[in-house]
Design an enzyme around this catalytic site. Structure first.
Site, PDB file in Angstrom:
ATOM      1  N   SER A 148       0.802  -1.229   0.000  1.00  0.00           N
ATOM      2  CA  SER A 148       0.000   0.000   0.000  1.00  0.00           C
ATOM      3  C   SER A 148       0.833   1.276   0.000  1.00  0.00           C
ATOM      4  O   SER A 148       0.684   2.109   0.891  1.00  0.00           O
ATOM      5  CB  SER A 148      -0.955  -0.001   1.185  1.00  0.00           C
ATOM      6  OG  SER A 148      -0.935  -1.212   1.860  1.00  0.00           O
ATOM      7  N   ARG A 163       7.486   6.323  -4.073  1.00  0.00           N
ATOM      8  CA  ARG A 163       7.946   6.948  -2.820  1.00  0.00           C
ATOM      9  C   ARG A 163       7.335   6.195  -1.654  1.00  0.00           C
ATOM     10  O   ARG A 163       6.322   5.522  -1.796  1.00  0.00           O
ATOM     11  CB  ARG A 163       7.533   8.432  -2.750  1.00  0.00           C
ATOM     12  CG  ARG A 163       6.037   8.632  -2.770  1.00  0.00           C
ATOM     13  CD  ARG A 163       5.583  10.081  -2.693  1.00  0.00           C
ATOM     14  NE  ARG A 163       4.140  10.137  -2.872  1.00  0.00           N
ATOM     15  CZ  ARG A 163       3.523  10.253  -4.041  1.00  0.00           C
ATOM     16  NH1 ARG A 163       4.239  10.359  -5.136  1.00  0.00           N
ATOM     17  NH2 ARG A 163       2.210  10.261  -4.124  1.00  0.00           N
ATOM     18  N   ASP A 201      -3.691  -1.996  -1.816  1.00  0.00           N
ATOM     19  CA  ASP A 201      -4.721  -2.481  -0.879  1.00  0.00           C
ATOM     20  C   ASP A 201      -6.128  -1.958  -1.220  1.00  0.00           C
ATOM     21  O   ASP A 201      -7.123  -2.647  -0.982  1.00  0.00           O
ATOM     22  CB  ASP A 201      -4.360  -2.166   0.585  1.00  0.00           C
ATOM     23  CG  ASP A 201      -4.136  -0.703   0.858  1.00  0.00           C
ATOM     24  OD1 ASP A 201      -4.059   0.095  -0.104  1.00  0.00           O
ATOM     25  OD2 ASP A 201      -4.017  -0.330   2.052  1.00  0.00           O
TER      26      ASP A 201
HETATM   27 MG    MG Z   1      -4.278  -2.223   5.542  1.00  0.00          MG
END
Ligand code: MG
Ligand code: ADP
Length: 525
Positions: A148, A163, A201
């Site tokens: 994520s 990044r 995610d």
């Molecule tokens: Mg999570």
């Protein structure tokens, strides 16, 4: 009295009016549109190459791992093919020193080790039998990697890190393919696991919610409110004006877009800024970036409360936390004091004082102290929920589904501890949505914010499934491609099972699927 007045003043700094909400929704719309037109804008609006949603009929056992901001989850998912699944998982906190490790391999080596531990614990027999196979390729575990952080996705199992966010800072990993980083460490441990797919995610949450909603679910958006915040939604291809490099299946006319809304309004055109917001931003690893996230998500909310209350304790006019034992009070900053703050906010005054002592090292707090604390924590949480409503409202409005008689319910999958556990977080979002022009109380009733429990694991398993099928069909597809000129249509229909293709999710890197694509068209049209 002075304490009460000062508390009120601070609470008011966190209030967002309905007018402000409407202005913010318009601003989101404009920044989102800009992101669909060009690169380098504050909202990245990253095309994911996923062009269709699952329907609940997918089947199989897959591994999935999820590197969030706080936890690393390893799970295996059995998709039963009837919109249900069985998920087994281990969760470990990511050690703080690894979040800022010198070398990427330190972090990824730790992740691979956790996968090994999980396999030994939950899949020992399969694990051993695979290890003893000679034809390992046939019997390998396919793994979906939920990652994520902003990634430039280059193929279904290839993506380079743009990044770090949420407190991670390992410069060595920037620009590298995170799937290769993980695979290298898995190989060092000789694990029979292949990183088959990389998924954000939010995309995982959207897919998982669609899987459980089954046919006709038509989930619009997957949203995360955990350590960080982000959302992915399904957009019409015709609205994506910037070039999308590479191959994808355009037959659905749609594609999932990863908004990276944590970066909404980095330029601070409209976002509220208290002195504490600015202070915190300066001390993060990415000052000036992800400023929306820093006002909304779990990693930052507790810290905003802590700083606001700390300033009150420094004010000699106020009596906050200044009883006899105050010299022993030490309200320190840790990486994430969120859970302690929220549990203190959620309970009654007696229990709250107990929480202040037990988890925050604040002793002898008075009833007034505890009330002031509750008010500040509540105001910060409420501001976060109203801010969270902004992208949701803008995406719902932009989808046109409110004026579509066929979409009575507009389904949104949400995941993350903040959305799941913070008292009334979702209720406050609904209240804000009802105040948005074009939605109103009637529209808000049609929006369903459903927790996508274990969403990222199931979503990653779904993507791993697609990747594994693409891999398996690759040789068949290549054969079909070679014979395309010579063989009449009947051959194409017979070489692949239409159910195999039912998921219809295609991703960049599926260049190999030209033959498949033909077959799919023939099955669909
Ligand atoms: Mg999570
Ligand atoms: P990740 O972001 O690693 O996927 P989570 O979704 O569990 O993990 O989110 C963790 C964040 O949620 C932390 O920042 C934590 O402060 C916050 N959090 C945990 N429990 C609560 C709670 N009861 N109320 C509000 N926030 C919480």
């Amino acid at each position: 009295m002075a304490l009460e007045a000062e508390t009120k003043r601070i609470v008011s700094l966190f209030e967002l009016s309905d007018d402000w909400l409407n202005k913010a929704v318009r601003e989101y719309h404009s920044q989102a549109d800009e992101g669909l037109r060009s690169e380098g804008t504050s909202l990245s609006q990253i095309p994911t190459y996923v062009t269709a949603l699952p329907n609940g009929k997918e089947k199989g056992v897959y591994l999935a791992v999820d590197l969030g901001g706080t936890n690393f989850r390893v799970c295996s998912v059995r998709l039963n093919g009837d919109s249900t699944f069985k998920l087994t998982y281990n969760k470990v906190a990511v050690p703080k020193e690894l979040m800022t490790a010198e070398k990427a391999e330190h972090l990824f080596g730790f992740l691979a080790k956790q996968i090994e531990i999980f396999m030994h614990e939950h899949h020992k027999d399969e694990f051993e039998s695979i290890r003893s196979q000679t034809n390992k390729d046939e019997e390998i575990f396919h793994l979906g990697f939920t990652f994520s952080y902003p990634v430039k996705q280059l193929a279904i199992n290839k993506g380079t890190l743009i990044r770090w966010t949420k407190g991670f800072d390992i410069p060595d990993a920037i620009g590298k393919d995170v799937c290769v980083l993980l695979q290298t460490e898995l190989d060092k441990l000789h694990l029979p696991v292949r990183v088959a797919a990389l998924v954000n995610d939010t995309v995982g949450t959207l897919l998982a919610r669609s899987y459980t909603a089954g046919e006709g679910g038509h989930t619009l958006l997957g949203a995360i409110f955990g350590t960080g915040t982000n959302g992915a939604y399904i957009e019409k291809l015709s609205n994506i004006k910037k070039p999308i490099e590479g191959e994808y299946d355009d037959s659905t006319g749609e594609m999932i877009i990863n908004t990276e809304w944590g970066s909404f309004d980095n330029q601070l055109n409209i976002l509220p800024s208290t002195t504490w917001d600015s202070e915190i931003d300066k001390e993060t690893v990415n000052p000036g970036y992800h400023v929306f996230e820093k006002r909304v998500s779990g990693m930052f909310l507790g810290e905003i409360v802590r700083r606001a209350v700390l300033d009150m304790t420094k004010n000699d006019q106020l009596s906050l936390f200044k009883d006899a034992n105050s010299s022993s009070n030490d309200w320190h900053s840790t990486t994430d004091i969120g859970p302690a703050v929220w549990s203190a906010e959620a309970v009654g005054p007696g229990q709250r004082r107990h929480e202040l002592e037990g988890t925050l090292d604040i002793y002898s707090s008075s009833l007034e102290d505890a009330q002031a604390f509750k008010a500040i924590a509540g105001a910060v949480g409420r501001r976060a929920a109203r801010l969270a409503a902004v992208p949701i409202a803008a995406i719902v409005l932009q989808s046109g589904r409110l004026s579509d008689a066929n979409s009575s319910i507009i389904d949104i999958g949400v995941d993350g501890s903040l959305a799941e556990y913070y008292p009334s977080f979702r209720e406050m979002i609904y209240e804000a949505l009802a105040a948005v022009d074009g939605i109103g109380p009637e529209g808000a009733k049609r929006i369903r914010l459903g927790i996508a429990k274990d969403g990222s694991g199931v979503g990653a398993a779904l993507i791993a499934l697609v990747a594994a099928r693409m891999e398996k069909n690759r040789s068949v597809a290549n054969a079909a491609k070679r014979k395309l000129d010579q063989v009449p249509g009947g051959f194409l229909d017979s070489f692949t099972n239409p159910q195999q293709l039912a998921l219809g999710v295609t991703v960049l890197g599926a260049l190999t699927a030209v033959g498949l694509w033909w077959a799919r068209r023939r099955n669909f049209v």
